[in-house]
Write an enzyme that holds these catalytic residues in place. Structure first.
Site, PDB file in Angstrom:
ATOM      1  N   ALA A  14       0.866  -1.187   0.197  1.00  0.00           N
ATOM      2  CA  ALA A  14       0.077  -0.047   0.055  1.00  0.00           C
ATOM      3  C   ALA A  14       0.858   1.423  -0.044  1.00  0.00           C
ATOM      4  O   ALA A  14       0.544   2.284  -0.587  1.00  0.00           O
ATOM      5  CB  ALA A  14      -0.884   0.061   1.417  1.00  0.00           C
ATOM      6  N   PHE A  25      -5.984   0.681   3.069  1.00  0.00           N
ATOM      7  CA  PHE A  25      -7.144   0.321   3.889  1.00  0.00           C
ATOM      8  C   PHE A  25      -6.858  -0.055   5.118  1.00  0.00           C
ATOM      9  O   PHE A  25      -7.831  -0.104   6.030  1.00  0.00           O
ATOM     10  CB  PHE A  25      -7.484  -0.745   2.748  1.00  0.00           C
ATOM     11  CG  PHE A  25      -8.133  -0.337   1.622  1.00  0.00           C
ATOM     12  CD1 PHE A  25      -9.001   0.281   1.217  1.00  0.00           C
ATOM     13  CD2 PHE A  25      -7.196  -0.816   0.488  1.00  0.00           C
ATOM     14  CE1 PHE A  25      -9.370   0.790   0.183  1.00  0.00           C
ATOM     15  CE2 PHE A  25      -7.591  -0.409  -0.603  1.00  0.00           C
ATOM     16  CZ  PHE A  25      -8.785   0.438  -0.977  1.00  0.00           C
ATOM     17  N   ARG A  26      -5.866  -0.805   5.276  1.00  0.00           N
ATOM     18  CA  ARG A  26      -5.571  -1.618   6.662  1.00  0.00           C
ATOM     19  C   ARG A  26      -4.969  -0.745   7.783  1.00  0.00           C
ATOM     20  O   ARG A  26      -4.789  -1.367   8.962  1.00  0.00           O
ATOM     21  CB  ARG A  26      -4.675  -2.862   6.449  1.00  0.00           C
ATOM     22  CG  ARG A  26      -5.395  -4.019   5.217  1.00  0.00           C
ATOM     23  CD  ARG A  26      -4.631  -5.105   5.001  1.00  0.00           C
ATOM     24  NE  ARG A  26      -4.823  -5.675   3.560  1.00  0.00           N
ATOM     25  CZ  ARG A  26      -5.426  -6.856   4.012  1.00  0.00           C
ATOM     26  NH1 ARG A  26      -5.596  -7.525   5.009  1.00  0.00           N
ATOM     27  NH2 ARG A  26      -5.906  -7.349   2.886  1.00  0.00           N
ATOM     28  N   GLN A  91       0.791  -6.497  -3.552  1.00  0.00           N
ATOM     29  CA  GLN A  91      -0.389  -6.731  -2.813  1.00  0.00           C
ATOM     30  C   GLN A  91      -1.553  -5.606  -3.133  1.00  0.00           C
ATOM     31  O   GLN A  91      -2.561  -5.900  -2.569  1.00  0.00           O
ATOM     32  CB  GLN A  91       0.119  -6.311  -1.271  1.00  0.00           C
ATOM     33  CG  GLN A  91       1.148  -7.395  -0.836  1.00  0.00           C
ATOM     34  CD  GLN A  91       1.685  -6.939   0.719  1.00  0.00           C
ATOM     35  OE1 GLN A  91       2.449  -6.023   0.811  1.00  0.00           O
ATOM     36  NE2 GLN A  91       1.188  -7.610   1.501  1.00  0.00           N
ATOM     37  N   ILE A  93      -4.102  -3.528  -5.377  1.00  0.00           N
ATOM     38  CA  ILE A  93      -5.352  -3.806  -6.515  1.00  0.00           C
ATOM     39  C   ILE A  93      -5.711  -2.839  -7.235  1.00  0.00           C
ATOM     40  O   ILE A  93      -6.505  -2.956  -8.223  1.00  0.00           O
ATOM     41  CB  ILE A  93      -6.712  -4.369  -5.583  1.00  0.00           C
ATOM     42  CG1 ILE A  93      -7.121  -3.132  -4.774  1.00  0.00           C
ATOM     43  CG2 ILE A  93      -6.248  -5.549  -4.613  1.00  0.00           C
ATOM     44  CD1 ILE A  93      -8.184  -3.200  -3.965  1.00  0.00           C
ATOM     45  N   HIS A 111      -3.274 -10.094  -4.559  1.00  0.00           N
ATOM     46  CA  HIS A 111      -4.682  -9.620  -3.977  1.00  0.00           C
ATOM     47  C   HIS A 111      -5.736  -9.265  -5.189  1.00  0.00           C
ATOM     48  O   HIS A 111      -6.620  -8.730  -4.830  1.00  0.00           O
ATOM     49  CB  HIS A 111      -4.533  -8.604  -2.861  1.00  0.00           C
ATOM     50  CG  HIS A 111      -3.716  -9.204  -1.752  1.00  0.00           C
ATOM     51  ND1 HIS A 111      -3.209  -8.397  -0.705  1.00  0.00           N
ATOM     52  CD2 HIS A 111      -3.494 -10.282  -1.283  1.00  0.00           C
ATOM     53  CE1 HIS A 111      -2.400  -8.981   0.222  1.00  0.00           C
ATOM     54  NE2 HIS A 111      -2.586 -10.264  -0.162  1.00  0.00           N
ATOM     55  N   CYS A 119     -16.348 -13.527 -12.884  1.00  0.00           N
ATOM     56  CA  CYS A 119     -17.585 -14.561 -12.434  1.00  0.00           C
ATOM     57  C   CYS A 119     -16.627 -15.420 -11.424  1.00  0.00           C
ATOM     58  O   CYS A 119     -15.601 -16.163 -11.882  1.00  0.00           O
ATOM     59  CB  CYS A 119     -17.944 -15.034 -13.677  1.00  0.00           C
ATOM     60  SG  CYS A 119     -19.024 -16.723 -13.050  1.00  0.00           S
ATOM     61  N   SER A 185       5.675  -1.807   2.000  1.00  0.00           N
ATOM     62  CA  SER A 185       4.803  -2.896   2.606  1.00  0.00           C
ATOM     63  C   SER A 185       5.313  -3.042   3.966  1.00  0.00           C
ATOM     64  O   SER A 185       6.630  -3.266   4.346  1.00  0.00           O
ATOM     65  CB  SER A 185       4.578  -4.245   1.852  1.00  0.00           C
ATOM     66  OG  SER A 185       4.275  -5.235   2.570  1.00  0.00           O
ATOM     67  N   SER A 186       4.292  -3.211   5.107  1.00  0.00           N
ATOM     68  CA  SER A 186       4.864  -3.325   6.385  1.00  0.00           C
ATOM     69  C   SER A 186       5.346  -4.801   6.670  1.00  0.00           C
ATOM     70  O   SER A 186       5.468  -5.204   7.745  1.00  0.00           O
ATOM     71  CB  SER A 186       3.825  -2.763   7.479  1.00  0.00           C
ATOM     72  OG  SER A 186       2.563  -3.344   7.008  1.00  0.00           O
TER      73      SER A 186
HETATM   74 ZN   LIG Z   1     -19.726 -17.245 -15.206  1.00  0.00          ZN
END
Ligand SMILES: [Zn+2]
Length: 240
Positions: A14, A25-26, A91, A93, A111, A119, A185-186
């Site tokens: 992050a 986020f964390r 990590q 996204i 992640h 799907c 990163s931690s």
């Molecule tokens: Zn599908």
């Protein structure tokens, strides 16, 4: 260390993206300290949880659409372009490594990626904008048009299994590297945080750039508690 490296692996968390204005986020004050995360099994089981999860995702769309790679991402892309780094394990996204010019096949997303959806049954890709249009009309997310399965952002949620293919790619890249460079990163979230030690055990040098101390500073050959953008930009000047 970069000048001597023949096959470095960059590992990002992050911290590299907070410099682009994406919240961690964390971290304390981050989203997960204000909002209960929706666990994977709940998402699969409950239509209400799915709606809530998509509402949260659409709320973030303004952020995802406007964020840009920063000096740190650009420095990493340059290391890849010059053939110094073989892979970027992330990590994050946010797709910012790809946006900064790192080829898709050199990015390993542990992640997943929040910029599109998949799907859960057949793996077909769907676009967030299409899901949003449907959601706004129908009040719920669409099922997969191909198989009727549940559609979810292409991220790995809390409680969801790690992606096998990506874990395998990350393992191989790590075992093959001579320098493992951690940026932002931690190193507390496992299994992702296991890669630096794996690299170290297989003979690579370990360097960590992170604003705060990390769990693995003691094992590293070099630790810099600095901002990533400025640090990596100046490091690049010493590398051919
Ligand atoms: Zn599908």
């Amino acid at each position: 260390m970069l000048r001597r490296a023949k096959r470095a692996v960059v590992f990002t968390g992050a911290g590299i993206s907070t410099e682009s204005g994406i919240p961690d986020f964390r971290s304390p004050g981050g989203i997960w300290t204000k909002m209960m995360p929706i666990y994977f099994d709940e998402f699969v089981r409950s239509a209400e949880a799915r709606k809530e999860s998509w509402r949260r995702r659409f709320e973030m769309e303004g952020t995802w659409k406007t964020v840009k790679p920063n000096a740190g991402h650009n420095a990493v892309a340059e290391l890849v372009r010059r053939g110094i780094a073989s892979h970027v394990i992330t990590q994050n996204i946010d797709n910012l490594h790809q946006d900064s010019g790192v080829p898709e096949e050199k990015v390993i997303e542990l992640h997943g990626n929040t910029r599109y959806a998949k799907c859960l049954d057949c793996g077909d890709r769907m676009e967030i904008a299409d899901i949003r249009t449907w959601f706004e009309k129908e009040g719920e997310p669409p099922d997969c048009p191909a198989c009727g399965g549940v559609v979810k952002t292409a991220t790995i949620s809390f409680g969801q299994a790690m992606p096998e293919l990506e874990m395998d790619r990350a393992n191989r890249a790590t075992l093959g590297c001579d320098l493992f460079l951690v940026l932002g990163s931690s190193l507390v979230v496992y299994p992702a945080a296991g890669f630096p030690l794996l690299a170290k055990r297989s003979g690579a040098k370990l360097a960590i750039v992170n604003r705060e101390p990390t769990e693995q500073d003691d094992f590293a050959d070099l630790v810099l508690h600095t901002e990533i953008g400025p640090t990596m930009s100046s490091a690049l000047r010493f590398v051919n």
